[in-house]
Write a protein that holds these residues in place. Sequence first.
Motif, PDB file in Angstrom:
ATOM      1  N   ALA A  62       0.830  -1.202   0.000  1.00 49.91           N
ATOM      2  CA  ALA A  62       0.000   0.000   0.000  1.00 49.91           C
ATOM      3  C   ALA A  62       0.863   1.250   0.000  1.00 49.91           C
ATOM      4  CB  ALA A  62      -0.905   0.001   1.236  1.00 49.91           C
ATOM      5  N   GLY A  63       0.286   2.339  -0.438  1.00 52.66           N
ATOM      6  CA  GLY A  63       0.993   3.605  -0.447  1.00 52.66           C
ATOM      7  C   GLY A  63       1.445   4.006   0.945  1.00 52.66           C
ATOM      8  N   GLN A  64       2.697   4.433   1.027  1.00 49.61           N
ATOM      9  CA  GLN A  64       3.275   4.862   2.296  1.00 49.61           C
ATOM     10  C   GLN A  64       3.770   6.294   2.163  1.00 49.61           C
ATOM     11  OE1 GLN A  64       3.312   2.959   5.115  1.00 49.61           O
ATOM     12  NE2 GLN A  64       2.256   1.365   3.966  1.00 49.61           N
ATOM     13  N   THR A  65       3.389   7.122   3.117  1.00 51.08           N
ATOM     14  CA  THR A  65       3.906   8.481   3.205  1.00 51.08           C
ATOM     15  C   THR A  65       4.868   8.532   4.391  1.00 51.08           C
ATOM     16  OG1 THR A  65       2.052   9.206   4.582  1.00 51.08           O
ATOM     17  CG2 THR A  65       1.813   9.477   2.178  1.00 51.08           C
ATOM     18  N   ALA A  66       5.215   9.724   4.812  1.00 56.04           N
ATOM     19  CA  ALA A  66       6.187   9.914   5.893  1.00 56.04           C
ATOM     20  C   ALA A  66       5.525   9.899   7.269  1.00 56.04           C
ATOM     21  CB  ALA A  66       6.949  11.218   5.681  1.00 56.04           C
ATOM     22  N   LEU A  67       4.548   9.029   7.457  1.00 56.33           N
ATOM     23  CA  LEU A  67       3.876   8.943   8.756  1.00 56.33           C
ATOM     24  C   LEU A  67       4.763   8.258   9.780  1.00 56.33           C
ATOM     25  CD1 LEU A  67       0.237   7.865   7.798  1.00 56.33           C
ATOM     26  CD2 LEU A  67       1.033  10.133   8.497  1.00 56.33           C
ATOM     27  N   ASP A  68       4.763   8.819  10.998  1.00 56.10           N
ATOM     28  CA  ASP A  68       5.450   8.140  12.095  1.00 56.10           C
ATOM     29  C   ASP A  68       4.465   7.183  12.768  1.00 56.10           C
ATOM     30  OD1 ASP A  68       3.789   9.706  13.739  1.00 56.10           O
ATOM     31  OD2 ASP A  68       5.417  10.970  14.482  1.00 56.10           O
ATOM     32  N   GLY A  69       4.899   6.528  13.840  1.00 57.39           N
ATOM     33  CA  GLY A  69       4.059   5.553  14.519  1.00 57.39           C
ATOM     34  C   GLY A  69       2.790   6.131  15.121  1.00 57.39           C
ATOM     35  N   ALA A  70       2.770   7.437  15.345  1.00 58.61           N
ATOM     36  CA  ALA A  70       1.589   8.101  15.911  1.00 58.61           C
ATOM     37  C   ALA A  70       0.657   8.629  14.821  1.00 58.61           C
ATOM     38  CB  ALA A  70       2.031   9.246  16.821  1.00 58.61           C
ATOM     39  N   GLY A  71       1.024   8.412  13.551  1.00 61.72           N
ATOM     40  CA  GLY A  71       0.169   8.867  12.456  1.00 61.72           C
ATOM     41  C   GLY A  71       0.375  10.311  12.049  1.00 61.72           C
ATOM     42  N   LYS A  72       1.514  10.884  12.391  1.00 59.35           N
ATOM     43  CA  LYS A  72       1.840  12.261  12.015  1.00 59.35           C
ATOM     44  C   LYS A  72       2.894  12.248  10.914  1.00 59.35           C
ATOM     45  CE  LYS A  72       0.045  14.496  15.755  1.00 59.35           C
ATOM     46  NZ  LYS A  72      -1.001  15.438  15.660  1.00 59.35           N
ATOM     47  N   VAL A  73       2.740  13.129   9.924  1.00 66.19           N
ATOM     48  CA  VAL A  73       3.737  13.273   8.865  1.00 66.19           C
ATOM     49  C   VAL A  73       4.968  13.940   9.470  1.00 66.19           C
ATOM     50  CG1 VAL A  73       4.298  14.390   6.668  1.00 66.19           C
ATOM     51  CG2 VAL A  73       2.048  13.356   6.998  1.00 66.19           C
ATOM     52  N   VAL A  74       6.135  13.333   9.251  1.00 64.76           N
ATOM     53  CA  VAL A  74       7.392  13.877   9.758  1.00 64.76           C
ATOM     54  C   VAL A  74       8.286  14.270   8.591  1.00 64.76           C
ATOM     55  CG1 VAL A  74       7.292  12.615  11.938  1.00 64.76           C
ATOM     56  CG2 VAL A  74       8.417  11.571   9.985  1.00 64.76           C
ATOM     57  N   GLY A  75       9.140  15.262   8.816  1.00 64.15           N
ATOM     58  CA  GLY A  75      10.052  15.729   7.776  1.00 64.15           C
ATOM     59  C   GLY A  75       9.491  16.946   7.081  1.00 64.15           C
ATOM     60  N   GLN A  76      10.272  18.005   7.058  1.00 60.51           N
ATOM     61  CA  GLN A  76       9.821  19.259   6.451  1.00 60.51           C
ATOM     62  C   GLN A  76       9.971  19.269   4.932  1.00 60.51           C
ATOM     63  OE1 GLN A  76       8.223  21.766   8.098  1.00 60.51           O
ATOM     64  NE2 GLN A  76       8.209  20.204   9.675  1.00 60.51           N
ATOM     65  N   GLY A  77      11.037  18.660   4.441  1.00 63.51           N
ATOM     66  CA  GLY A  77      11.295  18.712   3.011  1.00 63.51           C
ATOM     67  C   GLY A  77      11.139  17.360   2.344  1.00 63.51           C
ATOM     68  N   LEU A  78      11.215  17.369   1.041  1.00 65.22           N
ATOM     69  CA  LEU A  78      11.040  16.146   0.256  1.00 65.22           C
ATOM     70  C   LEU A  78      12.050  15.053   0.619  1.00 65.22           C
ATOM     71  CD1 LEU A  78       9.552  14.642  -2.016  1.00 65.22           C
ATOM     72  CD2 LEU A  78      11.183  15.654  -3.588  1.00 65.22           C
ATOM     73  N   PRO A  79      13.348  15.335   0.721  1.00 64.74           N
ATOM     74  CA  PRO A  79      14.278  14.251   1.040  1.00 64.74           C
ATOM     75  C   PRO A  79      13.944  13.550   2.366  1.00 64.74           C
ATOM     76  CG  PRO A  79      15.492  16.112   0.176  1.00 64.74           C
ATOM     77  CD  PRO A  79      14.080  16.583   0.406  1.00 64.74           C
ATOM     78  N   GLU A  80      13.617  14.324   3.393  1.00 62.10           N
ATOM     79  CA  GLU A  80      13.289  13.730   4.688  1.00 62.10           C
ATOM     80  C   GLU A  80      12.015  12.893   4.594  1.00 62.10           C
ATOM     81  OE1 GLU A  80      13.616  17.114   4.307  1.00 62.10           O
ATOM     82  OE2 GLU A  80      15.597  17.449   5.168  1.00 62.10           O
ATOM     83  N   GLN A  81      11.020  13.419   3.892  1.00 60.54           N
ATOM     84  CA  GLN A  81       9.773  12.670   3.743  1.00 60.54           C
ATOM     85  C   GLN A  81       9.967  11.430   2.873  1.00 60.54           C
ATOM     86  OE1 GLN A  81       6.059  14.548   3.021  1.00 60.54           O
ATOM     87  NE2 GLN A  81       6.434  16.214   4.474  1.00 60.54           N
ATOM     88  N   PHE A  82      10.771  11.550   1.808  1.00 55.49           N
ATOM     89  CA  PHE A  82      11.042  10.390   0.957  1.00 55.49           C
ATOM     90  C   PHE A  82      11.706   9.282   1.773  1.00 55.49           C
ATOM     91  CE2 PHE A  82      13.774   7.892  -1.832  1.00 55.49           C
ATOM     92  CZ  PHE A  82      12.908   7.544  -2.860  1.00 55.49           C
ATOM     93  N   GLU A  83      12.682   9.655   2.588  1.00 54.98           N
ATOM     94  CA  GLU A  83      13.384   8.654   3.402  1.00 54.98           C
ATOM     95  C   GLU A  83      12.416   7.936   4.327  1.00 54.98           C
ATOM     96  OE1 GLU A  83      17.237   8.152   6.347  1.00 54.98           O
ATOM     97  OE2 GLU A  83      16.926  10.046   5.281  1.00 54.98           O
ATOM     98  N   ARG A  84      11.531   8.663   4.993  1.00 55.68           N
ATOM     99  CA  ARG A  84      10.576   8.028   5.910  1.00 55.68           C
ATOM    100  C   ARG A  84       9.566   7.181   5.141  1.00 55.68           C
ATOM    101  NH1 ARG A  84       9.643   7.993  11.486  1.00 55.68           N
ATOM    102  NH2 ARG A  84       7.931   6.515  11.734  1.00 55.68           N
TER     103      ARG A  84
END
Length: 133
Positions: free
Chosen positions: A33-55
């Motif tokens: 399934a599609g995965q975004t930069a969600l952490d275990g609490a369901g919050k998007v983490v990372g301000q920029g694209l590289p950080e979000q891509f990594e997560r």
Amino acid sequence: MSDLERVNPAGLSPPSGFSHAVTATGGRLVFLAGQTALDGAGKVVGQGLPEQFERALANLLAALRAAGGEPQHLARVTVYATDVGDYRAHARELGAIWRRLAGRDYPAMAVIGTTRLWDEEALVELDGVAVLP
């Protein structure tokens, strides 16, 4: 037993960060399934694209590992980006993140531009298909 073969014909432009085709024989299919930069609490983490891509990639690989697979089992990954220009501008950095987390076996890939994702703060989402032995 499954085998994945990456196919990159000489007549096509040299692939960079993807394979033109991947063939799979045998094995068990895993649809990720599609995965975004969600952490275990369901919050998007990372301000920029590289950080979000990594997560997002780490989340995709965590789901794959939970299903019994490893990065080399990925046959197809689709990247959905809210700003394709930003994605292209960070391509070198994103490639380094991919190699660090997933290695140098690239699946067939596509980047698709979208106006927004389900998680409103998300800049990128990845989904995929893997073939497990």
